[in-house]
Design an enzyme around this catalytic site. Structure first.
Site, PDB file in Angstrom:
ATOM      1  NE  ARG A  29      -1.252   2.501   2.911  1.00  0.00           N
ATOM      2  CZ  ARG A  29      -0.754   3.613   3.410  1.00  0.00           C
ATOM      3  NH1 ARG A  29      -0.655   4.697   2.663  1.00  0.00           N
ATOM      4  NH2 ARG A  29      -0.288   3.648   4.644  1.00  0.00           N
ATOM      5  CG  ASP A  30       3.029   4.379   3.062  1.00  0.00           C
ATOM      6  OD1 ASP A  30       2.877   5.258   2.204  1.00  0.00           O
ATOM      7  OD2 ASP A  30       3.352   4.628   4.231  1.00  0.00           O
ATOM      8  CG  HIS A  59       2.709   4.440   9.129  1.00  0.00           C
ATOM      9  ND1 HIS A  59       2.412   3.394   8.289  1.00  0.00           N
ATOM     10  CD2 HIS A  59       3.169   5.427   8.331  1.00  0.00           C
ATOM     11  CE1 HIS A  59       2.676   3.747   7.029  1.00  0.00           C
ATOM     12  NE2 HIS A  59       3.145   4.983   7.027  1.00  0.00           N
ATOM     13  CG  HIS A  74       7.248   7.519   6.348  1.00  0.00           C
ATOM     14  ND1 HIS A  74       7.122   7.732   5.010  1.00  0.00           N
ATOM     15  CD2 HIS A  74       6.120   6.870   6.727  1.00  0.00           C
ATOM     16  CE1 HIS A  74       5.957   7.251   4.583  1.00  0.00           C
ATOM     17  NE2 HIS A  74       5.326   6.723   5.610  1.00  0.00           N
ATOM     18  CB  CYS A 127      15.380   5.870  -3.563  1.00  0.00           C
ATOM     19  SG  CYS A 127      17.160   5.785  -3.696  1.00  0.00           S
ATOM     20  CG  ASN A 143       6.520   2.999   4.771  1.00  0.00           C
ATOM     21  OD1 ASN A 143       6.163   2.991   3.602  1.00  0.00           O
ATOM     22  ND2 ASN A 143       5.778   3.488   5.733  1.00  0.00           N
TER      23      ASN A 143
HETATM   24 ZN   LIG Z   1       3.313   6.216   5.356  1.00  0.00          ZN
END
Ligand SMILES: [Zn+2]
Length: 326
Positions: A18-19, A215, A217, A248, A257
């Site tokens: 998804r992300d 969640h 990053h 990247c 993520n």
């Molecule tokens: Zn995210």
């Protein structure tokens, strides 16, 4: 306790399909998505966010989400999660059979207006409708409903959002009937001290059982440090993406993520059980690489595990340290 958590200390929720995929321009073929999800489940991953129920016009990468959810449901023991931007998306996710649906609420109203074209009150109205819809379902068919506090640690448009505001929005989501709230560092602004403070404040407001996951990053390289901070105060669920897909580290403005492989290595080497076979997980990369080349990174995949490393031990080096001390 969730039966899916049995035998493990930390639940890793893979969000790459998804992300990761929604942040890159190439569209992964449906069969590759299915092979990826199946291979991760076979490696021991217990939860995968497989897609997002957004209009295909906006995100063609997510056009096949209903089909991917239906397929993922056939994998034994896998919890199938999906992101929904609104009531319409929730209807589609429920029809497809998602076990868990997550609706993001951007704590920055400017960000919310820009991305979802909705004020906070308008998002709360969607939440109300989704809760009402879920209540019409037989108890055993009700998905878990999470309201995710996105941009919780700062927004690219508004900057820092006061912690008290984030907590109030979380309280509102729970009051409206969300089963739990999630914390999302959408922008990669979070630092470990802030992560600890935010978790404790939300727990104080809504209870520990209403916030179990985060969640994160890795935009500024603080991803695993933030995991450790959250783990330290007692969170047990972490989102991550295979190969850090979706950003990247060598590209400007990268916002990938945290890397699932690196997360599994860190937790396993600390003696914490994730239920995931690292060697098998590393092999899953081939499936993703074949479909979307040049998008993945990861430190453990590049460097390999340390010489003599045995997975599932009591913690790398910890036994030896104890022996020397005795
Ligand atoms: Zn995210």
């Amino acid at each position: 306790m969730d039966t899916l958590m049995s035998g493990i200390d930390v639940l890793i929720s893979e969000v790459g399909p998804r992300d990761g995929l929604q942040s890159i321009t190439s569209v992964m073929p449906t069969d590759a998505k299915k092979a990826w999800i199946a291979a991760e489940a076979a490696a021991g991953v217990r939860e995968v966010e497989v897609g997002s129920f957004v209009p295909a016009k906006l995100l063609p990468q997510m056009a096949d989400t209903a089909e991917v959810v239906s397929y993922a449901r056939t994998i034994k023991g896998l919890k199938v999660a999906a992101l929904v931007p609104n009531f319409k998306g929730a209807e589609a996710a429920i029809a497809a059979g998602a076990h868990k649906i997550t609706l993001p609420l951007s704590v920055s109203e400017t960000h919310s207006l820009k991305n979802l074209r909705k004020t906070h009150e308008e998002v709360f109205e969607e939440v109300r409708q989704i809760v009402a819809l879920i209540k019409t379902l037989p108890v055993d068919r009700r998905p878990q409903f999470e309201g995710s506090l996105s941009t919780a640690f700062g927004c690219t448009l508004e900057g820092l959002i006061p912690e008290v505001t984030v907590v109030k929005l979380g309280e509102r989501l729970v009051a409206l009937g969300c089963d739990e709230v999630g914390l999302a560092d959408t922008t990669g602004y979070a630092n470990p001290a802030q992560v600890k403070s935010m978790i404790k404040s939300i727990w104080a407001a809504v209870g520990r059982d209403k916030l179990t996951g985060i969640h994160i990053h890795n935009t500024r390289g603080l991803g695993l440090a933030n995991v450790l901070a959250a783990l330290d105060v007692g969170l047990t669920t972490f989102d991550s993406s295979l190969g850090g897909l979706g950003g990247c580290p060598f590209a400007p403005g990268a916002s990938g993520n945290i890397v699932t492989e690196d997360l599994v290595f860190m937790l396993d080497s600390m003696g914490l059980k994730t239920g995931i076979d690292l060697a098998a997980l590393l092999k899953v990369r081939d499936i993703v690489k074949a479909a979307v080349p040049d998008e993945m990174y990861g430190f453990t995949p590049d460097a390999g595990v340390p010489k003599g490393y045995v997975q599932g031990g009591q913690g790398w080096g910890l036994g030896a340290a104890k022996m020397a001390a005795e």
